[in-house]
Write an enzyme that holds these catalytic residues in place. Structure first.
Site, PDB file in Angstrom:
ATOM      1  CG  ASN A  61      -0.400  -0.057   2.508  1.00  0.00           C
ATOM      2  OD1 ASN A  61       0.723  -0.521   2.664  1.00  0.00           O
ATOM      3  ND2 ASN A  61      -1.113   0.417   3.496  1.00  0.00           N
ATOM      4  CD  GLU A 112       5.706   0.103  11.335  1.00  0.00           C
ATOM      5  OE1 GLU A 112       5.623   0.165  10.102  1.00  0.00           O
ATOM      6  OE2 GLU A 112       6.140   1.018  12.034  1.00  0.00           O
ATOM      7  CB  CYS A 144      -1.954   0.412   8.456  1.00  0.00           C
ATOM      8  SG  CYS A 144      -0.730   1.712   8.568  1.00  0.00           S
TER       9      CYS A 144
HETATM   10  P1  NAP Z   1       0.548  -9.123   3.926  1.00  0.00           P
HETATM   11  O1  NAP Z   1      -0.241 -10.022   3.080  1.00  0.00           O
HETATM   12  O2  NAP Z   1       0.705  -9.464   5.360  1.00  0.00           O
HETATM   13  O3  NAP Z   1       1.992  -9.006   3.234  1.00  0.00           O
HETATM   14  C1  NAP Z   1       2.990  -8.182   3.758  1.00  0.00           C
HETATM   15  C2  NAP Z   1       4.346  -8.704   3.341  1.00  0.00           C
HETATM   16  O4  NAP Z   1       4.568  -9.965   3.964  1.00  0.00           O
HETATM   17  C3  NAP Z   1       4.451  -8.947   1.836  1.00  0.00           C
HETATM   18  O5  NAP Z   1       5.747  -8.652   1.399  1.00  0.00           O
HETATM   19  C4  NAP Z   1       4.185 -10.447   1.747  1.00  0.00           C
HETATM   20  O6  NAP Z   1       4.685 -11.043   0.578  1.00  0.00           O
HETATM   21  C5  NAP Z   1       4.940 -10.912   2.968  1.00  0.00           C
HETATM   22  N1  NAP Z   1       4.613 -12.266   3.403  1.00  0.00           N
HETATM   23  C6  NAP Z   1       3.524 -13.013   3.133  1.00  0.00           C
HETATM   24  N2  NAP Z   1       3.635 -14.229   3.732  1.00  0.00           N
HETATM   25  C7  NAP Z   1       4.815 -14.250   4.382  1.00  0.00           C
HETATM   26  C8  NAP Z   1       5.498 -15.205   5.182  1.00  0.00           C
HETATM   27  N3  NAP Z   1       4.999 -16.405   5.443  1.00  0.00           N
HETATM   28  N4  NAP Z   1       6.703 -14.867   5.691  1.00  0.00           N
HETATM   29  C9  NAP Z   1       7.244 -13.657   5.461  1.00  0.00           C
HETATM   30  N5  NAP Z   1       6.649 -12.714   4.704  1.00  0.00           N
HETATM   31  C10 NAP Z   1       5.448 -12.992   4.174  1.00  0.00           C
HETATM   32  O7  NAP Z   1      -0.014  -7.618   3.878  1.00  0.00           O
HETATM   33  P2  NAP Z   1      -0.408  -6.765   2.602  1.00  0.00           P
HETATM   34  O8  NAP Z   1      -1.677  -7.290   2.030  1.00  0.00           O
HETATM   35  O9  NAP Z   1       0.762  -6.613   1.700  1.00  0.00           O
HETATM   36  O10 NAP Z   1      -0.667  -5.326   3.267  1.00  0.00           O
HETATM   37  C11 NAP Z   1      -1.866  -4.968   3.868  1.00  0.00           C
HETATM   38  C12 NAP Z   1      -1.780  -5.103   5.376  1.00  0.00           C
HETATM   39  O11 NAP Z   1      -0.679  -4.358   5.860  1.00  0.00           O
HETATM   40  C13 NAP Z   1      -3.000  -4.520   6.090  1.00  0.00           C
HETATM   41  O12 NAP Z   1      -3.385  -5.387   7.122  1.00  0.00           O
HETATM   42  C14 NAP Z   1      -2.486  -3.212   6.658  1.00  0.00           C
HETATM   43  O13 NAP Z   1      -3.175  -2.748   7.783  1.00  0.00           O
HETATM   44  C15 NAP Z   1      -1.080  -3.573   6.974  1.00  0.00           C
HETATM   45  N6  NAP Z   1      -0.249  -2.369   7.078  1.00  0.00           N
HETATM   46  C16 NAP Z   1       0.154  -1.952   8.317  1.00  0.00           C
HETATM   47  C17 NAP Z   1       0.914  -0.791   8.456  1.00  0.00           C
HETATM   48  C18 NAP Z   1       1.364  -0.305   9.807  1.00  0.00           C
HETATM   49  O14 NAP Z   1       2.258   0.532   9.857  1.00  0.00           O
HETATM   50  N7  NAP Z   1       0.807  -0.773  10.899  1.00  0.00           N
HETATM   51  C19 NAP Z   1       1.258  -0.054   7.321  1.00  0.00           C
HETATM   52  C20 NAP Z   1       0.827  -0.495   6.066  1.00  0.00           C
HETATM   53  C21 NAP Z   1       0.076  -1.659   5.962  1.00  0.00           C
HETATM   54  P3  NAP Z   1       3.680 -11.310  -0.676  1.00  0.00           P
HETATM   55  O15 NAP Z   1       3.234  -9.969  -1.126  1.00  0.00           O
HETATM   56  O16 NAP Z   1       4.519 -12.010  -1.644  1.00  0.00           O
HETATM   57  O17 NAP Z   1       2.548 -12.158  -0.133  1.00  0.00           O
END
Ligand code: NAP
Length: 481
Positions: A150, A248, A282
């Site tokens: 994002n 995060e 987020c």
């Molecule tokens: P996600 O599905 O959790 O993916 C985040 C990262 O983790 C991606 O690079 C993903 O790779 C990787 N990943 C997936 N499975 C993994 C594993 N088993 N081991 C290590 N890494 C792995 O999240 P997203 O859909 O990209 O982002 C949306 C989420 O991020 C929302 O829940 C949002 O709230 C959260 N977010 C939080 C913050 C904050 O600061 N709190 C900021 C921004 C976003 P792939 O893409 O290859 O699956």
């Protein structure tokens, strides 16, 4: 013909030969590029390169490391428009928001460069004559930086740059939905002349290479931004290896409106915080808890704002909401809207996927306000991560606070009130990492950023708290006579 991109390992662009395509979310027919589908052995090679580079990188003076970062930031600053356009094509957000991301990155990086002079420890008088007692900071070692789609430029910067200044080396694994932005950043890292292996990029599916990366014994810290589900998995691996984690994660951020006279301003701030980046933030405000007597006025004001948004491709002039990142995300958001209808809520505005013309080329969802929401509904409890805002009516400030705190998340929270006592109560009682009084959930470039409960674990990022993650403490007793 689209470009083929590679991993960046030990100063070389390389991969093991398998690729996948990334499509423009504003036009699924347009391929942005082909990117490597890395395998565990690529990940191991990247970690090994970072480990070898750590020996020399960590021994440079902090100001010497900062000079490399300064060169990088100067290049970044020159390229913000170009990078913003690329980001817009890869992720979908409107151009103005997309250009804002590297610009914000430049500001955050400049603060972090100054951190090189602020890697301070502690000095205390000894209990014994002839002894000095000090505590110094040391870089933790190789850091795995795992980022979501994002904010595909800002989040990698927010992890990579403080790590480098502190003396760590990095293996960056961006979301497989938005790897291009990270490739562009690594091209600048290469141009800035960083020694080989100091920053490495590994592209591929988290489900295929994530465990290998996080579980590699040479990795000493994992900084992760993404969903709570993946964060929990990473936390388990980190615990198994006694590795530091900075997590995060998701949010379900409330905005309370209670005894606030300027309802129009509240509506404006809430809508901006809810619908920027099509709600894919987020810290997006996703639920409003409003005093029953003020609810109708607030709902009408938000409905009026929603009707003003212009949906379209991010690069098109005048667009204020772009497509959501992909079909999977779009289907999930529409599923929540449908469920809200079935559970008895009312769609006050929006609620539809647009079709016809450019809208058929991507997944465009109208900004949606759902009213008549009750605490048990899925839309009131779960992170939707789309342009959807709910309104729940409450009868006392205490009830508003209780509902706000009832979430398992604790990232950002807002209150709009003219009553001083409410403000103090909210500052004290709100269970969230970041509290906003009389404005939406907007963060600043030097302030710590993070959450509690299921939204975050470990030192907050941005600004000065980041060094608590990227360094370990060493206590030194020195008998000098
Ligand atoms: P996600 O599905 O959790 O993916 C985040 C990262 O983790 C991606 O690079 C993903 O790779 C990787 N990943 C997936 N499975 C993994 C594993 N088993 N081991 C290590 N890494 C792995 O999240 P997203 O859909 O990209 O982002 C949306 C989420 O991020 C929302 O829940 C949002 O709230 C959260 N977010 C939080 C913050 C904050 O600061 N709190 C900021 C921004 C976003 P792939 O893409 O290859 O699956």
């Amino acid at each position: 013909m689209s470009n083929t991109y590679e991993n960046f390992i030990d100063g070389k662009w390389t991969s093991s030969g398998k690729y996948y395509d990334i499509h423009n979310p504003a036009d699924y027919d347009e391929i942005i590029g082909r990117f490597p589908l890395s395998e565990p052995r690529d990940t191991d090679a990247a970690v090994l390169a970072a480990h070898k580079a750590f020996l020399t990188w960590s021994r440079l003076l902090p100001m010497e490391r900062a000079q490399y970062v300064e060169r990088f930031v100067a290049l970044l600053d020159e390229k913000t428009n170009y990078l913003g356009e690329c980001l817009c094509m890869e992720q979908g957000k409107p151009l103005a928001e997309a250009v804002g991301e590297p610009s914000r990155g430049v500001k955050e990086c400049r603060y972090v460069i100054g951190e090189a002079t602020r890697l301070q420890g502690i000095s205390l008088p000894s209990e014994r004559q002839g002894v000095t007692n000090t505590v110094v900071r040391e870089p933790i070692g190789v850091v795995a930086a795992i980022t979501p789609w994002n904010f595909p430029l800002l989040t990698p910067l927010r992890k990579m740059i403080p790590a480098l200044v502190a003396g760590c080396t990095v293996v960056l694994k961006p979301s497989s939905d938005t790897p291009w932005c990270s490739v562009l950043l690594l091209e600048l890292i290469e141009k800035a002349g960083f020694p080989s292996g100091v920053v490495n990029l590994i592209i591929g599916r988290g489900s295929e290479i994530g465990d290998t990366l996080c579980g590699n014994p040479l990795v000493r810290g994992i900084t992760f931004t993404g969903s709570t589900v993946v964060g929990r998995r990473i936390n388990k691996i980190g615990a198994e290896h006694f590795v530091k984690v900075q997590l995060e994660m998701g949010g379900k951020n409330p905005a309370i409106v209670y005894d606030y006279a300027d309802i129009k301003t509240a509506a404006k701030s809430i809508a901006a915080a809810a619908f920027a980046n099509a709600g894919q933030r987020c810290t997006a405000v996703s639920r409003v808890l409003v005093k029953r007597q003020q609810a109708e006025e607030l709902e009408q004001a938000i409905v009026a704002i929603c009707k003003e948004y212009k949906l379209g491709p991010g690069l098109e002039k005048g667009t204020t909401i772009g497509p959501v990142v992909n079909k999977k995300a779009g289907d999930s958001i529409m599923g929540y809207i449908q469920k809200a209808r079935e559970q008895g809520a009312y769609i006050a505005v929006g609620g539809n996927r647009l079709s016809g013309g450019v809208y058929d080329k991507g997944f465009y969802i109208e900004p949606t306000l759902i009213t008549g929401v009750t605490a048990d509904m899925s839309v009131a409890r779960e992170e939707i991560f789309g342009p959807v805002l709910t309104v729940q009516r409450v009868d006392s400030f205490e009830e508003a606070l209780e509902v706000a705190n009832s979430s398992e998340y604790g990232l950002a929270s807002c209150v709009f009130t003219d009553i001083q006592a409410n403000i103090y109560t909210f500052m004290r009682e709100s269970q969230s990492g970041m509290v906003h009084i009389n404005h939406g959930s907007v963060s600043e470039s030097f302030m710590p950023f993070g959450g509690i409960k299921m939204s975050g674990l470990g030192p907050f990022s941005i600004g000065t708290t980041n060094k608590d993650f990227f360094t370990n403490l060493k206590v030194i007793y020195n008998q000098y006579i």
